[in-house]
Design a protein around this motif. Structure first.
Motif, PDB file in Angstrom:
ATOM      1  N   GLU A   1       0.817  -1.213   0.000  1.00 38.60           N
ATOM      2  CA  GLU A   1       0.000   0.000   0.000  1.00 38.60           C
ATOM      3  C   GLU A   1       0.852   1.265   0.000  1.00 38.60           C
ATOM      4  O   GLU A   1       1.896   1.336   0.664  1.00 38.60           O
ATOM      5  N   ALA A   2       0.375   2.268  -0.724  1.00 32.94           N
ATOM      6  CA  ALA A   2       1.032   3.577  -0.755  1.00 32.94           C
ATOM      7  C   ALA A   2       0.972   4.224   0.623  1.00 32.94           C
ATOM      8  O   ALA A   2      -0.011   4.082   1.347  1.00 32.94           O
ATOM      9  N   SER A   3       2.031   4.947   0.984  1.00 33.28           N
ATOM     10  CA  SER A   3       2.086   5.604   2.293  1.00 33.28           C
ATOM     11  C   SER A   3       1.748   7.086   2.152  1.00 33.28           C
ATOM     12  O   SER A   3       1.833   7.662   1.066  1.00 33.28           O
TER      13      SER A   3
ATOM     14  N   SER B   1       5.941   5.881  -1.610  1.00 32.40           N
ATOM     15  CA  SER B   1       5.456   6.835  -2.608  1.00 32.40           C
ATOM     16  C   SER B   1       5.029   6.044  -3.838  1.00 32.40           C
ATOM     17  O   SER B   1       5.383   4.866  -3.994  1.00 32.40           O
ATOM     18  N   LEU B   2       4.283   6.681  -4.725  1.00 29.75           N
ATOM     19  CA  LEU B   2       3.803   5.973  -5.907  1.00 29.75           C
ATOM     20  C   LEU B   2       4.969   5.428  -6.727  1.00 29.75           C
ATOM     21  O   LEU B   2       4.942   4.269  -7.170  1.00 29.75           O
TER      22      LEU B   2
ATOM     23  N   ALA C   1      -1.997  13.369  -0.628  1.00 27.00           N
ATOM     24  CA  ALA C   1      -1.214  14.132   0.347  1.00 27.00           C
ATOM     25  C   ALA C   1       0.247  14.247  -0.082  1.00 27.00           C
ATOM     26  O   ALA C   1       0.841  15.335  -0.014  1.00 27.00           O
ATOM     27  N   ARG C   2       0.824  13.132  -0.542  1.00 29.04           N
ATOM     28  CA  ARG C   2       2.227  13.158  -0.975  1.00 29.04           C
ATOM     29  C   ARG C   2       2.416  14.040  -2.206  1.00 29.04           C
ATOM     30  O   ARG C   2       3.505  14.564  -2.446  1.00 29.04           O
TER      31      ARG C   2
ATOM     32  N   ASN D   1       2.638  15.770   3.378  1.00 33.88           N
ATOM     33  CA  ASN D   1       2.436  14.702   4.355  1.00 33.88           C
ATOM     34  C   ASN D   1       0.981  14.652   4.796  1.00 33.88           C
ATOM     35  O   ASN D   1       0.335  15.696   4.968  1.00 33.88           O
ATOM     36  N   GLU D   2       0.493  13.440   4.996  1.00 36.43           N
ATOM     37  CA  GLU D   2      -0.848  13.267   5.548  1.00 36.43           C
ATOM     38  C   GLU D   2      -0.833  13.618   7.032  1.00 36.43           C
ATOM     39  O   GLU D   2       0.086  13.233   7.764  1.00 36.43           O
ATOM     40  N   LEU D   3      -1.840  14.357   7.471  1.00 29.79           N
ATOM     41  CA  LEU D   3      -1.996  14.646   8.894  1.00 29.79           C
ATOM     42  C   LEU D   3      -2.993  13.690   9.532  1.00 29.79           C
ATOM     43  O   LEU D   3      -2.735  13.126  10.587  1.00 29.79           O
TER      44      LEU D   3
END
Length: 436
Positions: free
Chosen positions: A269-271, A279-280, A304-305, A345-347
């Protein structure tokens, strides 16, 4: 895709431009046998009726007479609104909500161990009642060898390691639940524990690899098509070294699946954060070097990234086409949620309506191209947002059904015939006629 066993179906298909169709299906729930000594369609004992309420009407793109791809929606885990908290309760509730997918969460991987008893010898882990045996320890040449396979014959002196997960009582129950899900046309998938360390940045790579293999055993029993896992953090490692280590461990897991005859695919899974591998581009590179491993697209994380990447249908199409190509043009497993993000970045996850990641452009994209896709809601609202996405897709589809094709030109306006000019003499004669 044929009609699931035990379901009666009536399809009404309306052709769309580009050989697409909207299918409206009225599905009737399967009957359960209640007579003494009888079993239901999946071998369920009498007295365990399925909790299915009335009929449901579903409008979705799925294989009809034109062979369109499937688009499924479902929650990550048991629905919040479900009164029961077992996997069976969750499957039944998802069907009643009109959804067609569910991601099973393997939260804990704590083990219980015991020596094999006389009644266990000759059996396989699949046959042991009231336990999920994921590992058999055996002495070979004074060393303990650990075997993780459902069909390994247990021998005298073996040590059995069982999973204390709470997902199901044993493998027999998992097989029953997998059969029930197929009868109700629900795709089950499995997600491994969220903390992973496949780069061995914290010295937990071996434990992480084992957790993913054990997840594969559970997925095989349920006949789940994919096991999803995160990859872990870079830590103090050089990014190239971290990716090399992860690639090696992914190939180890893939080979272990093959050896144990686990048919489920491994998905990575992508982070959503830069310090976490995924990352993709990193996903696409890893699956290229570990054939058979699939990328799992998390739209919120990629958004987000990418500093708010997804805005137009074309943005979604660009990413989906890359993932589809890396999946050998096959099925794509994805997660969707609203998301708060800053500086790439995802929050945190948010309900879809509250984030800047909108589902409408994705719906447009899905109807423009033939993507075969399962979308799991990882929103805090779980099944509510899964149903919301399904409704949005249906609305976009309905608008297209009533909208004339772009190639058709609107009818030309008819020109009014010109009135003949009247002379002054004609006007005077007309006025005189009116006075009379």
């Amino acid at each position: 895709m044929g009609t699931p066993k035990g379901l009666t179906e009536i399809n009404v298909c309306v052709a769309l431009p580009g050989n697409r169709a909207a299918s409206q299906a009225v599905r009737r729930p399967p009957k359960t046998d209640v007579g003494a000594g009888k079993t239901g369609p999946s071998g369920r004992a009498a007295g365990k009726p399925i909790n299915i309420r009335a009929y449901r009407i579903i409008v979705e793109r799925w294989p009809g007479p034109f062979g369109e791809p499937v688009i499924r929606f479902g929650p990550s885990g048991i629905p919040l609104s479900c009164k029961g908290r077992t996997l069976r309760d969750g499957i039944e509730d998802i069907h009643n909500l009109g959804l067609t997918a569910m991601e099973v969460q393997l939260v804990r991987v704590n083990l219980n161990e015991r020596y094999a008893g006389d009644e266990d010898v000759g059996r396989t882990p699949r046959d042991i009642p009231d336990e999920l045996v994921v590992q058999v320890g055996r002495k070979e040449d004074r060393k303990e060898v650990l075997i993780s396979a459902l069909d390994t014959k247990i021998e005298k002196g073996d040590v059995l390691y069982s999973l204390a997960s709470g997902i199901a009582r044993d493998y027999h129950e998992l097989e029953e639940l997998g059969t029930l899900a197929r009868e109700l046309d629900i795709e089950l998938t499995l997600h491994t524990p969220y903390y992973m360390d496949l780069a061995d940045a914290d010295g937990l790579a071996e434990k992480s690899v084992q957790s993913v293999i054990w997840g594969g055993m559970l997925a095989e029993a349920m006949n789940a098509p994919i096991v999803i896992t995160h990859l872990g953090m870079f830590g103090e490692l050089d990014p190239k070294e971290a990716l090399n280590r992860i690639g090696k461990n992914l190939r180890t897991i893939r080979d272990a699946y093959k050896k144990a005859k686990i048919r489920s695919h491994l998905g990575i899974e992508a982070s959503g954060r830069t310090e976490v591998v995924g990352s993709l581009d990193e996903l696409l590179s890893l699956v290229k070097n570990a054939k058979g491993v699939l990328p799992v697209l998390n739209f919120a994380h990629v958004h987000a990234r990418g500093f708010g990447l997804f805005k137009r249908p074309e943005d979604f199409d660009d990413v989906l086409s890359k993932v589809e190509k890396a999946s050998d043009g096959g099925h794509i497993h994805a997660h969707f949620s609203g998301v708060e993000h800053a500086d790439g970045n995802e929050l945190r996850y948010t309900p879809i309506k509250k984030g800047d990641l909108r589902f409408e452009p994705l719906a447009e994209c899905l109807l423009n191209d033939d993507y075969d896709l399962t979308i799991v809601s990882s929103s805090p609202l779980l099944e509510h947002d899964a149903m919301y996405m399904k409704v949005i897709l249906e609305r976009v589809l309905a608008k297209r059904l009533v909208r004339p094709p772009k190639s058709e030109k609107p009818p030309e306006k008819m020109e009014k015939p010109e009135k003949p000019e009247k002379s002054v003499k004609d006007l005077k004669e007309g006025k005189a006629e009116k006075r009379r």
